[in-house]
Write a protein that holds these residues in place. Structure first.
Motif, PDB file in Angstrom:
ATOM      1  N   LEU A 132      89.801 -26.270   7.842  1.00 19.87           N
ATOM      2  CA  LEU A 132      89.909 -25.059   7.050  1.00 19.87           C
ATOM      3  C   LEU A 132      91.203 -24.324   7.404  1.00 19.87           C
ATOM      4  O   LEU A 132      91.494 -24.092   8.577  1.00 19.87           O
ATOM      5  N   TRP A 133      91.954 -23.937   6.372  1.00 24.70           N
ATOM      6  CA  TRP A 133      93.242 -23.276   6.575  1.00 24.70           C
ATOM      7  C   TRP A 133      93.295 -22.011   5.731  1.00 24.70           C
ATOM      8  O   TRP A 133      92.944 -22.030   4.556  1.00 24.70           O
ATOM      9  N   ARG A 134      93.761 -20.934   6.337  1.00 26.70           N
ATOM     10  CA  ARG A 134      93.906 -19.669   5.618  1.00 26.70           C
ATOM     11  C   ARG A 134      95.348 -19.540   5.131  1.00 26.70           C
ATOM     12  O   ARG A 134      96.301 -19.778   5.881  1.00 26.70           O
ATOM     13  N   LEU A 135      95.502 -19.168   3.872  1.00 28.21           N
ATOM     14  CA  LEU A 135      96.818 -19.053   3.262  1.00 28.21           C
ATOM     15  C   LEU A 135      97.409 -17.673   3.556  1.00 28.21           C
ATOM     16  O   LEU A 135      96.778 -16.652   3.271  1.00 28.21           O
ATOM     17  N   ASP A 136      98.624 -17.664   4.103  1.00 27.72           N
ATOM     18  CA  ASP A 136      99.323 -16.411   4.406  1.00 27.72           C
ATOM     19  C   ASP A 136     100.675 -16.441   3.683  1.00 27.72           C
ATOM     20  O   ASP A 136     101.584 -17.177   4.075  1.00 27.72           O
ATOM     21  N   ILE A 137     100.805 -15.672   2.588  1.00 23.85           N
ATOM     22  CA  ILE A 137     102.061 -15.617   1.824  1.00 23.85           C
ATOM     23  C   ILE A 137     102.962 -14.580   2.481  1.00 23.85           C
ATOM     24  O   ILE A 137     102.704 -13.369   2.382  1.00 23.85           O
ATOM     25  N   VAL A 138     104.018 -15.018   3.143  1.00 18.84           N
ATOM     26  CA  VAL A 138     104.826 -14.109   3.962  1.00 18.84           C
ATOM     27  C   VAL A 138     105.776 -13.261   3.120  1.00 18.84           C
ATOM     28  O   VAL A 138     106.201 -12.190   3.567  1.00 18.84           O
ATOM     29  N   ASN A 139     106.149 -13.703   1.934  1.00 20.04           N
ATOM     30  CA  ASN A 139     107.071 -12.921   1.098  1.00 20.04           C
ATOM     31  C   ASN A 139     106.361 -12.291  -0.097  1.00 20.04           C
ATOM     32  O   ASN A 139     106.958 -12.064  -1.136  1.00 20.04           O
ATOM     33  N   ARG A 140     105.082 -12.000   0.076  1.00 21.27           N
ATOM     34  CA  ARG A 140     104.302 -11.421  -1.017  1.00 21.27           C
ATOM     35  C   ARG A 140     104.685  -9.960  -1.222  1.00 21.27           C
ATOM     36  O   ARG A 140     105.199  -9.296  -0.321  1.00 21.27           O
ATOM     37  N   GLU A 141     104.379  -9.464  -2.417  1.00 19.26           N
ATOM     38  CA  GLU A 141     104.629  -8.060  -2.740  1.00 19.26           C
ATOM     39  C   GLU A 141     103.352  -7.225  -2.684  1.00 19.26           C
ATOM     40  O   GLU A 141     103.410  -6.010  -2.689  1.00 19.26           O
ATOM     41  N   SER A 142     102.206  -7.879  -2.651  1.00 24.05           N
ATOM     42  CA  SER A 142     100.942  -7.156  -2.554  1.00 24.05           C
ATOM     43  C   SER A 142      99.938  -8.037  -1.821  1.00 24.05           C
ATOM     44  O   SER A 142     100.172  -9.236  -1.592  1.00 24.05           O
ATOM     45  N   ASP A 143      98.819  -7.451  -1.439  1.00 23.83           N
ATOM     46  CA  ASP A 143      97.802  -8.202  -0.698  1.00 23.83           C
ATOM     47  C   ASP A 143      97.037  -9.181  -1.569  1.00 23.83           C
ATOM     48  O   ASP A 143      96.261  -9.985  -1.063  1.00 23.83           O
ATOM     49  N   THR A 144      97.200  -9.107  -2.877  1.00 26.38           N
ATOM     50  CA  THR A 144      96.490 -10.015  -3.778  1.00 26.38           C
ATOM     51  C   THR A 144      97.453 -10.973  -4.475  1.00 26.38           C
ATOM     52  O   THR A 144      97.131 -11.522  -5.527  1.00 26.38           O
ATOM     53  N   GLU A 145      98.621 -11.167  -3.905  1.00 25.88           N
ATOM     54  CA  GLU A 145      99.642 -11.990  -4.549  1.00 25.88           C
ATOM     55  C   GLU A 145      99.145 -13.430  -4.713  1.00 25.88           C
ATOM     56  O   GLU A 145      98.532 -14.013  -3.816  1.00 25.88           O
ATOM     57  N   VAL A 146      99.461 -14.008  -5.867  1.00 27.50           N
ATOM     58  CA  VAL A 146      99.077 -15.389  -6.150  1.00 27.50           C
ATOM     59  C   VAL A 146     100.119 -16.339  -5.545  1.00 27.50           C
ATOM     60  O   VAL A 146     101.318 -16.060  -5.510  1.00 27.50           O
ATOM     61  N   TRP A 147      99.636 -17.484  -5.059  1.00 29.88           N
ATOM     62  CA  TRP A 147     100.512 -18.527  -4.503  1.00 29.88           C
ATOM     63  C   TRP A 147     101.313 -19.131  -5.655  1.00 29.88           C
ATOM     64  O   TRP A 147     100.751 -19.697  -6.585  1.00 29.88           O
ATOM     65  N   LYS A 148     102.634 -19.020  -5.586  1.00 31.58           N
ATOM     66  CA  LYS A 148     103.511 -19.487  -6.667  1.00 31.58           C
ATOM     67  C   LYS A 148     104.324 -20.702  -6.234  1.00 31.58           C
ATOM     68  O   LYS A 148     104.743 -20.821  -5.089  1.00 31.58           O
ATOM     69  N   THR A 149     104.547 -21.571  -7.204  1.00 36.11           N
ATOM     70  CA  THR A 149     105.389 -22.741  -6.981  1.00 36.11           C
ATOM     71  C   THR A 149     106.823 -22.298  -6.645  1.00 36.11           C
ATOM     72  O   THR A 149     107.373 -21.415  -7.294  1.00 36.11           O
ATOM     73  N   ILE A 150     107.401 -22.884  -5.620  1.00 35.72           N
ATOM     74  CA  ILE A 150     108.789 -22.688  -5.195  1.00 35.72           C
ATOM     75  C   ILE A 150     109.037 -21.274  -4.655  1.00 35.72           C
ATOM     76  O   ILE A 150     109.628 -21.098  -3.599  1.00 35.72           O
ATOM     77  N   LEU A 151     108.550 -20.252  -5.365  1.00 36.40           N
ATOM     78  CA  LEU A 151     108.902 -18.881  -5.013  1.00 36.40           C
ATOM     79  C   LEU A 151     108.171 -18.380  -3.777  1.00 36.40           C
ATOM     80  O   LEU A 151     108.731 -17.624  -2.979  1.00 36.40           O
ATOM     81  N   SER A 152     106.919 -18.750  -3.588  1.00 37.46           N
ATOM     82  CA  SER A 152     106.119 -18.241  -2.462  1.00 37.46           C
ATOM     83  C   SER A 152     106.427 -19.012  -1.184  1.00 37.46           C
ATOM     84  O   SER A 152     106.459 -20.249  -1.178  1.00 37.46           O
ATOM     85  N   GLU A 153     106.639 -18.272  -0.110  1.00 34.18           N
ATOM     86  CA  GLU A 153     106.797 -18.861   1.220  1.00 34.18           C
ATOM     87  C   GLU A 153     105.522 -18.582   1.995  1.00 34.18           C
ATOM     88  O   GLU A 153     105.135 -17.419   2.163  1.00 34.18           O
ATOM     89  N   VAL A 154     104.858 -19.638   2.444  1.00 33.30           N
ATOM     90  CA  VAL A 154     103.507 -19.486   2.981  1.00 33.30           C
ATOM     91  C   VAL A 154     103.419 -20.039   4.394  1.00 33.30           C
ATOM     92  O   VAL A 154     104.178 -20.932   4.791  1.00 33.30           O
ATOM     93  N   ARG A 155     102.468 -19.482   5.137  1.00 29.83           N
ATOM     94  CA  ARG A 155     102.029 -20.052   6.410  1.00 29.83           C
ATOM     95  C   ARG A 155     100.598 -20.535   6.241  1.00 29.83           C
ATOM     96  O   ARG A 155      99.794 -19.882   5.560  1.00 29.83           O
ATOM     97  N   LEU A 156     100.288 -21.649   6.848  1.00 33.74           N
ATOM     98  CA  LEU A 156      98.929 -22.186   6.834  1.00 33.74           C
ATOM     99  C   LEU A 156      98.340 -21.988   8.223  1.00 33.74           C
ATOM    100  O   LEU A 156      98.764 -22.627   9.193  1.00 33.74           O
ATOM    101  N   VAL A 157      97.374 -21.072   8.323  1.00 33.32           N
ATOM    102  CA  VAL A 157      96.786 -20.689   9.607  1.00 33.32           C
ATOM    103  C   VAL A 157      95.436 -21.381   9.752  1.00 33.32           C
ATOM    104  O   VAL A 157      94.542 -21.229   8.901  1.00 33.32           O
ATOM    105  N   HIS A 158      95.280 -22.138  10.815  1.00 33.16           N
ATOM    106  CA  HIS A 158      94.031 -22.856  11.061  1.00 33.16           C
ATOM    107  C   HIS A 158      92.916 -21.860  11.371  1.00 33.16           C
ATOM    108  O   HIS A 158      93.063 -21.002  12.240  1.00 33.16           O
TER     109      HIS A 158
END
Length: 790
Positions: free
Chosen positions: A486-512
């Motif tokens: 199980l991995w929690r998605l953390d969008i580091v360059n999001r603009e809000s807490d409900t930001e959708v994961w976007k192709t190419i544009l979103s930079e994410v961390r995968l937290v175990h």
């Protein structure tokens, strides 16, 4: 009404014949036989590639400096009709007929020639005599290294030109300040100072040293201006705002303009794309843009994605897995989970595809309508080709009194067993070896042919990073071994807490979820059992944030096939869906700027590399070109008389300045106030210009060459006649002493002219010398004069 026609129109112009003659001679010295040799000379092989990229509109990245200098060289190629079709693969290669050599070398030659009249003008603006100004111009004229560097398709002469232009413009402005502040000429010279500073920085990053020097002098003058009680508060504010606009705002805007034009010109995909982010690559025509065009923008449950590491070091790579498992026992004796390997692979491959799965559902396809994945959601990542879950194992210690079967096991087959100390040892009972690492217990599992290695520590350490967790794809060995997927998605360059994961544009961390470890690229190359691919680990969040923990979706499609065989065919086929994305100029500028500042250049030792200590004493040279059939050759060699005299003049100035400063502290004013200010300003700009363009190289780890010293040398040459004039005025009180001093100066300059003429064949390379003549020119053993063996 038409009476003014009865009067003649009179135009008055002051023409300084010294400047005209010096400029004409300088142009002759730099432009004479400019197209010779018609072959690639030293770093022309380096800059020529970028010119070809400009001609073909191909994107490139050069970590040595901003693009303004390259664009100036490319302008010469454009005006000459160059189509970019030439293979810049080796020094000495003959230019083909389509390469306009004269046009490509014209701009460096013109800027090199203009150094001569600019040196003359700078000395005049500093308040020195026409004789001293002429001396500075003549020294600039006969300096062999400056001639050599300005006659080739190189950028040092362009950099020096803008450095001196910034100094000259500021001196013109400063002198206008005393006479006509806020006049048209005052504004012109102030604005030109800012433009010249930005151009110097735009040619090479070391130009910022001269820019900071001019800013420092301007700040000191502004500080004195604030203390001028004859000026009103409004007047002082206007002065400060004008200086801030011209010396801060204009250079910043110009710098942005350089990159704006650069990115407009190089809009096609090229060989340097992989250094940039996926979003940047997708903004270029061709390449990744062709692959990602029309991809879905929002990542949904069931999406098939490739994950690229944002850090991209040591090479750009994608999260990857394959059928092979980690070895049971590593070379250092540590054990592994023996699960399927997860690595980072620097090539596009079908095994780079992963499926984003909802942990609460079994389906691996996108629903209709798609359910987007948002920041904070918990997901599972399923490897597309093997359908195994991304996993990082965590081991639980057994409670007191419980059996060891509650520990994390890894399967060991007797048929496959090799003793870690001997390939010939294959006992039927692995426990008989007694060579297992500390903390590992061997236990029998269900039948006599299989054994399990039980780890008695908490986390399974990564292969090459023992302080981090191993990352694997879970293999079910039909034993009690729960997955940790199980991995929690953390969008580091999001603009809000409900930001959708976007192709190419979103930079994410995968937290175990179980361990709070973050999926990270360690950058280490795995051994042969890992096919030399890059290690991926689970890093504790407590160890801080790093770019190597950040990933972004590069290729993306909505999964349609639930069956594994159909899915594998789907992964091999290109994605075709319709959605567009654009990257703003500022986003591209900031990324390109960051990559240019952080990209590692080739630091390997070069035959002609040298240290800054070698430059002052001219203990090094560079063989630029050798004629393929004769002994004619071009060397970067300085005029030894000028180099030695310039270094001595800098030392004399420093001692005299310190002497005058100490005496003024004691109340003894050897120089009138105007002469002292002129002397201090000359030192700040000339000696200071030498220092700021020389000292920083001691702190650089890059490969250095003799030509890096030329900007500093140009400032030393300006200082030399100023010191000579000062010594003549202060020491030679009688006419006899003045005549004697003048005679010594003439003799010294004659020696400099003789050295220039002696080294001239190596400066222009237009004369073939015999071996004995070449040996005679090797004044120092460290000079690598090439002698052809027949």
């Amino acid at each position: 009404m038409l009476g003014f026609l009865k009067r003649p129109v009179v135009v008055k112009a002051d023409i300084n014949l010294n400047v005209v003659v010096l400029t004409a001679v300088a142009l002759l010295s730099r432009l004479w036989q400019l197209a010779y040799p018609r072959a690639v000379v030293f770093d022309e092989v380096y800059y020529g590639q970028y010119i070809s990229f400009y001609m073909k509109r191909i994107f490139f990245l050069d970590g040595s400096g901003p693009p303004f200098g390259h664009m100036l060289l490319a302008l010469g190629g454009y005006l000459g009709g160059f189509d970019g079709n030439f293979l810049w693969n080796r020094i000495g290669a003959e230019y083909s007929s389509n390469v306009p050599v004269w046009s490509l070398r014209l701009l460096p030659a013109l800027t090199g020639a203009l150094l001569v009249p600019m040196a003359y003008q700078i000395l005049l603006e500093l308040g020195f005599s026409h004789c001293a100004a002429t001396g500075a111009a003549l020294l600039m004229l006969i300096e062999n290294a400056l001639i050599t560097q300005s006659r080739l398709m190189l950028l040092e002469s362009v950099l020096i030109f803008f450095n001196l232009l910034a100094v000259l413009s500021y001196l013109k402005f400063s002198n206008s300040q005393k006479q006509r502040p806020f006049s048209l000429s005052w504004w012109f010279w102030l604005t030109l100072t800012g433009v010249a500073c930005s151009c110097a920085v735009g040619v090479k990053y070391v130009g910022v040293c001269t820019y900071l020097l001019v800013l420092t002098v301007a700040s000191v003058h502004a500080w004195h201006l604030i203390g001028d009680r004859t000026l009103s508060h409004v007047r002082v504010l206007c002065h400060l705002l004008a200086r801030a606009a011209a010396l801060l705002v204009i250079p910043a805007l110009m710098y942005l303009l350089f990159f704006y034009v650069h990115l407009i010109l190089v809009y096609r995909s090229g060989p340097h794309d992989q250094i940039m982010s996926s979003a940047f690559q997708a903004s270029l025509e061709g390449g990744l843009a062709r692959i990602t065009q029309g991809q879905p923008l929002e990542v949904a449950y069931g999406s098939q994605v490739t994950l690229k590491n944002v850090f991209g070091k040591p090479v750009p790579c994608w999260l990857h897995s394959h059928q092979s498992t980690y070895p049971m026992i590593y070379e250092n004796g540590r054990g592994s989970s023996h699960q399927q390997q997860v690595t980072c692979y620097p090539f596009k491959d079908v095994n780079n595809w992963w499926i984003v799965k909802d942990p609460g559902r079994h389906q691996l396809v996108v629903s209709n309508p798609p359910r987007p994945v948002r920041h904070g959601d918990v997901v599972q990542l399923v490897h597309g080709m093997t359908t195994r879950f991304l996993n990082t194992p965590r081991v639980r210690r057994p409670a007191p009194g419980t059996a060891s079967t509650s520990l994390r096991p890894a399967l060991l087959s007797v048929a496959e067993w090799r003793c870690p100390h001997s390939v010939d040892c294959r006992p039927s009972d692995p426990t008989s070896c007694g060579l297992f690492p500390r903390g590992v217990v061997i236990g029998r599992v269900r039948n006599s042919l299989h054994w399990t290695v039980w780890f008695s520590r908490h986390d399974v350490a990564a292969p090459l990073s023992p302080h981090s967790q191993e990352v694997s794809c879970y293999v079910d060995y039909n034993i009690s071994m729960p997955s940790q997927n199980l991995w929690r998605l953390d969008i580091v360059n999001r603009e809000s807490d409900t930001e959708v994961w976007k192709t190419i544009l979103s930079e994410v961390r995968l937290v175990h979820v179980n361990t709070s470890a973050v999926l990270k690229l360690s950058g280490a190359h795995l051994p042969d059992w890992g096919f030399r691919q890059l290690e991926v680990v689970g890093e504790k969040l407590s160890r801080g944030y790093h770019e190597s923990m950040v990933w972004n979706v590069e290729e993306h499609r909505y999964g349609k096939s639930q069956e594994q065989k159909e899915r594998e065919l789907e992964l091999h086929s290109p994605a075709q869906m319709d959605v567009s994305r654009n990257l703003s100029f500022m986003a591209r500028f900031l990324e390109l700027q960051w990559r240019m500042l952080t990209v590692r250049s080739d630091d390997s030792e070069h035959k002609y590399s040298s240290s800054p200590l070698d430059w002052v004493t001219l203990d090094t040279s560079i063989a630029y070109w050798l004629h393929p059939r004769t002994s004619a050759q071009i060397h970067l060699l300085g005029n030894a008389v000028i180099w030695a005299s310039a270094g001595l003049a800098t030392l004399v100035y420093a001692l005299l300045f310190l002497w005058y400063l100490l005496r003024r502290r004691r109340g003894i004013h050897d120089l009138p106030e105007d002469s002292w200010l002129r002397w201090a300003l000359a030192g700040a700009l000339c000696a200071g210009g030498w220092a700021v363009n020389y000292v920083p190289f001691f702190m650089m780890e890059k490969t250095l060459f003799l030509y890096h010293y030329l900007p500093a040398l140009a400032f030393q040459i300006l200082l030399l006649p100023a010191v000579l004039e000062h010594l003549g005025d202060r020491l030679c009180r009688s006419p006899l002493l003045r005549s004697l001093f003048s005679g010594l100066v003439v003799a010294w300059y004659s020696c400099a002219c003789h050295v220039f003429n002696t080294l001239r064949p190596l400066t222009y390379g237009d004369k073939s010398l015999s071996p004995s003549e070449l040996k005679a020119l090797r004044w120092k053993d460290s000079w690598d004069i090439l002698i052809r063996k027949h």
